[in-house]
Design an enzyme around this catalytic site. Sequence first.
Site, PDB file in Angstrom:
ATOM      1  N   LYS A   1       0.860  -1.185   0.000  1.00  0.00           N
ATOM      2  CA  LYS A   1       0.000   0.000   0.000  1.00  0.00           C
ATOM      3  C   LYS A   1       0.889   1.224   0.000  1.00  0.00           C
ATOM      4  O   LYS A   1       2.037   1.172   0.449  1.00  0.00           O
ATOM      5  CB  LYS A   1      -0.898   0.021   1.238  1.00  0.00           C
ATOM      6  CG  LYS A   1      -2.173   0.802   1.042  1.00  0.00           C
ATOM      7  CD  LYS A   1      -3.206  -0.002   0.286  1.00  0.00           C
ATOM      8  CE  LYS A   1      -4.491   0.786   0.038  1.00  0.00           C
ATOM      9  NZ  LYS A   1      -5.540  -0.070  -0.523  1.00  0.00           N
TER      10      LYS A   1
HETATM   11  P1  NAD Z   1     -13.814   7.434  -2.237  1.00  0.00           P
HETATM   12  O1  NAD Z   1     -12.879   8.462  -1.777  1.00  0.00           O
HETATM   13  O2  NAD Z   1     -14.274   7.423  -3.657  1.00  0.00           O
HETATM   14  O3  NAD Z   1     -15.155   7.438  -1.332  1.00  0.00           O
HETATM   15  C1  NAD Z   1     -15.123   7.456   0.071  1.00  0.00           C
HETATM   16  C2  NAD Z   1     -16.487   7.956   0.545  1.00  0.00           C
HETATM   17  O4  NAD Z   1     -16.536   7.845   1.966  1.00  0.00           O
HETATM   18  C3  NAD Z   1     -16.755   9.424   0.220  1.00  0.00           C
HETATM   19  O5  NAD Z   1     -18.109   9.583  -0.156  1.00  0.00           O
HETATM   20  C4  NAD Z   1     -16.500  10.132   1.566  1.00  0.00           C
HETATM   21  O6  NAD Z   1     -17.235  11.347   1.682  1.00  0.00           O
HETATM   22  C5  NAD Z   1     -17.025   9.077   2.509  1.00  0.00           C
HETATM   23  N1  NAD Z   1     -16.522   9.225   3.884  1.00  0.00           N
HETATM   24  C6  NAD Z   1     -15.271   9.532   4.293  1.00  0.00           C
HETATM   25  N2  NAD Z   1     -15.241   9.595   5.635  1.00  0.00           N
HETATM   26  C7  NAD Z   1     -16.496   9.303   6.077  1.00  0.00           C
HETATM   27  C8  NAD Z   1     -17.109   9.206   7.350  1.00  0.00           C
HETATM   28  N3  NAD Z   1     -16.391   9.419   8.456  1.00  0.00           N
HETATM   29  N4  NAD Z   1     -18.419   8.867   7.413  1.00  0.00           N
HETATM   30  C9  NAD Z   1     -19.151   8.633   6.287  1.00  0.00           C
HETATM   31  N5  NAD Z   1     -18.625   8.718   5.049  1.00  0.00           N
HETATM   32  C10 NAD Z   1     -17.323   9.062   4.953  1.00  0.00           C
HETATM   33  O7  NAD Z   1     -13.142   6.027  -1.865  1.00  0.00           O
HETATM   34  P2  NAD Z   1     -13.492   4.587  -2.411  1.00  0.00           P
HETATM   35  O8  NAD Z   1     -12.567   4.251  -3.522  1.00  0.00           O
HETATM   36  O9  NAD Z   1     -14.962   4.471  -2.596  1.00  0.00           O
HETATM   37  O10 NAD Z   1     -13.033   3.685  -1.174  1.00  0.00           O
HETATM   38  C11 NAD Z   1     -13.845   3.528  -0.024  1.00  0.00           C
HETATM   39  C12 NAD Z   1     -13.265   2.418   0.839  1.00  0.00           C
HETATM   40  O11 NAD Z   1     -13.199   1.222   0.054  1.00  0.00           O
HETATM   41  C13 NAD Z   1     -11.843   2.639   1.369  1.00  0.00           C
HETATM   42  O12 NAD Z   1     -11.725   2.019   2.628  1.00  0.00           O
HETATM   43  C14 NAD Z   1     -10.979   1.903   0.368  1.00  0.00           C
HETATM   44  O13 NAD Z   1      -9.740   1.511   0.912  1.00  0.00           O
HETATM   45  C15 NAD Z   1     -11.874   0.717   0.085  1.00  0.00           C
HETATM   46  N6  NAD Z   1     -11.592   0.045  -1.172  1.00  0.00           N
HETATM   47  C16 NAD Z   1     -11.672   0.707  -2.356  1.00  0.00           C
HETATM   48  C17 NAD Z   1     -11.389   0.038  -3.534  1.00  0.00           C
HETATM   49  C18 NAD Z   1     -11.532   0.698  -4.877  1.00  0.00           C
HETATM   50  O14 NAD Z   1     -11.292   0.016  -5.883  1.00  0.00           O
HETATM   51  N7  NAD Z   1     -11.915   1.947  -4.956  1.00  0.00           N
HETATM   52  C19 NAD Z   1     -10.989  -1.309  -3.493  1.00  0.00           C
HETATM   53  C20 NAD Z   1     -10.956  -1.973  -2.264  1.00  0.00           C
HETATM   54  C21 NAD Z   1     -11.256  -1.276  -1.106  1.00  0.00           C
END
Ligand code: NAD
Length: 415
Positions: free
Chosen positions: A105
Amino acid sequence: MGEENPYANALAQFDEAVAQMDLKRGVVDFLRYPKRELSVTFPAQMADDEIHIFRGYRVHHSVVLGPSKGGIRFAPDVTLDDVRALAMWMTWKCALMDLPFGGAKGGVIVDPKKLSPKELELLTRRYAAEISLLIGPNSDIPGPDMGTSPQVMAWIMDTYSMHRGYSVPAVVTGKPVEIGGSLGRIEATGRGVIYSLVEALSHLNMDPQKVTVAIQGYGNVGTVAHACCEEFGMKVIAAGDSQGAIVGEQGLASKDLIAFKTETGAVRDFPGSANITNEELVSLKCDVLIAGATQSLITSANANTVQAKIIAEGANGPTTPDADKILMEKGVFIIPDILCNAGGVTVSYLEWVQGLQWFHWPLEQINSHLRNLMVKGFNRVIDCRDRHQVPNRVAAQMLAIQRVHDAVLIRGIYP
Ligand code: NAD
């Protein structure tokens, strides 16, 4: 380290799984720690003509099963412990899904929303150059995470390629399709969350058409999960982001809510819904809570209030070990993160393979591979859970740890 430190939580989960297993002590100690950690401090030129200094990380937790794989997070509060935890979870996720990858990461302490596109590009290219000691198509393959995007991946790919003198598309995944990205990659995590949820519903004899869903986090994962819920007839009644949440008992239409969020930057005040707090979203009466925001949001402070029957962990590490115990006692069915959100790295693997072969597969083929692999992963976890009488998360970790442990022994200890 407190309940919300993700590295402490990753280690606690590891220890809990290892306690159920018969493993070689030295190998367990080896797998407990990151293999290598790179910390970089670097300058980037900003639009105000000033030079700003940034700090970033790239951590390899394990490279036993293959090149390390893991996203890059740009966030103002990202810490080395966050990156360590996320790298460790990547090792288990790849091992659980039978992908030929280790776990890594990266992170940079920066709020990307405060940078202009040009500043973001300059920062990204410099960070890519700093970590080029580690990354490469056969050694370590970054992808997107919170705060990074396909465009950021394109800049990393281009920077790396410029240093080599030829294009190396397989050095990153999650890049735009125009430069070798895979069809279906952007949607893969959210889609995979719903494929695993559909398996869980069938396992629990629940009809998707009668299921209500609340989505915590309305970014890449949350929005795609919302649209996929509709494909399977599930009703999404609540959604929230960092600025607050909304509820609409009659159901929220993904097309309208995504357009509203894109326009206003938040879900709050969506016409036809009522504003609620993020805490109220966690404790909403619904069948499924998709935890798709970020780590450590379901803790011992709010786990007792959860009314959902299923938690689908779209985010990495959204539930702390203390919360896990409470949810277990309440009988909540958790689809653990290393399974639930593995769709992203699964399609990243397919993108990497396509990149190495200079070849493209159609979307139907990608989504069908994704679904098959998610279903297989789900069934492996349920089978292990039943054999060992352990919670889903422990079962998922046991399968992953066993695979890496065995690979270490088969490879042998050099020299
Ligand atoms: P992103 O930045 O597109 O979206 C994150 C969302 O969470 C946003 O809407 C943000 O406003 C919201 N958020 C942040 N803090 C918050 C809180 N305290 N309460 C409520 N909402 C909150 O990110 P993403 O790519 O959607 O990733 C989200 C999660 O999924 C992360 O933990 C990431 O590591 C995990 N993830 C993402 C992927 C991917 O391919 N994008 C793959 C595996 C895991």
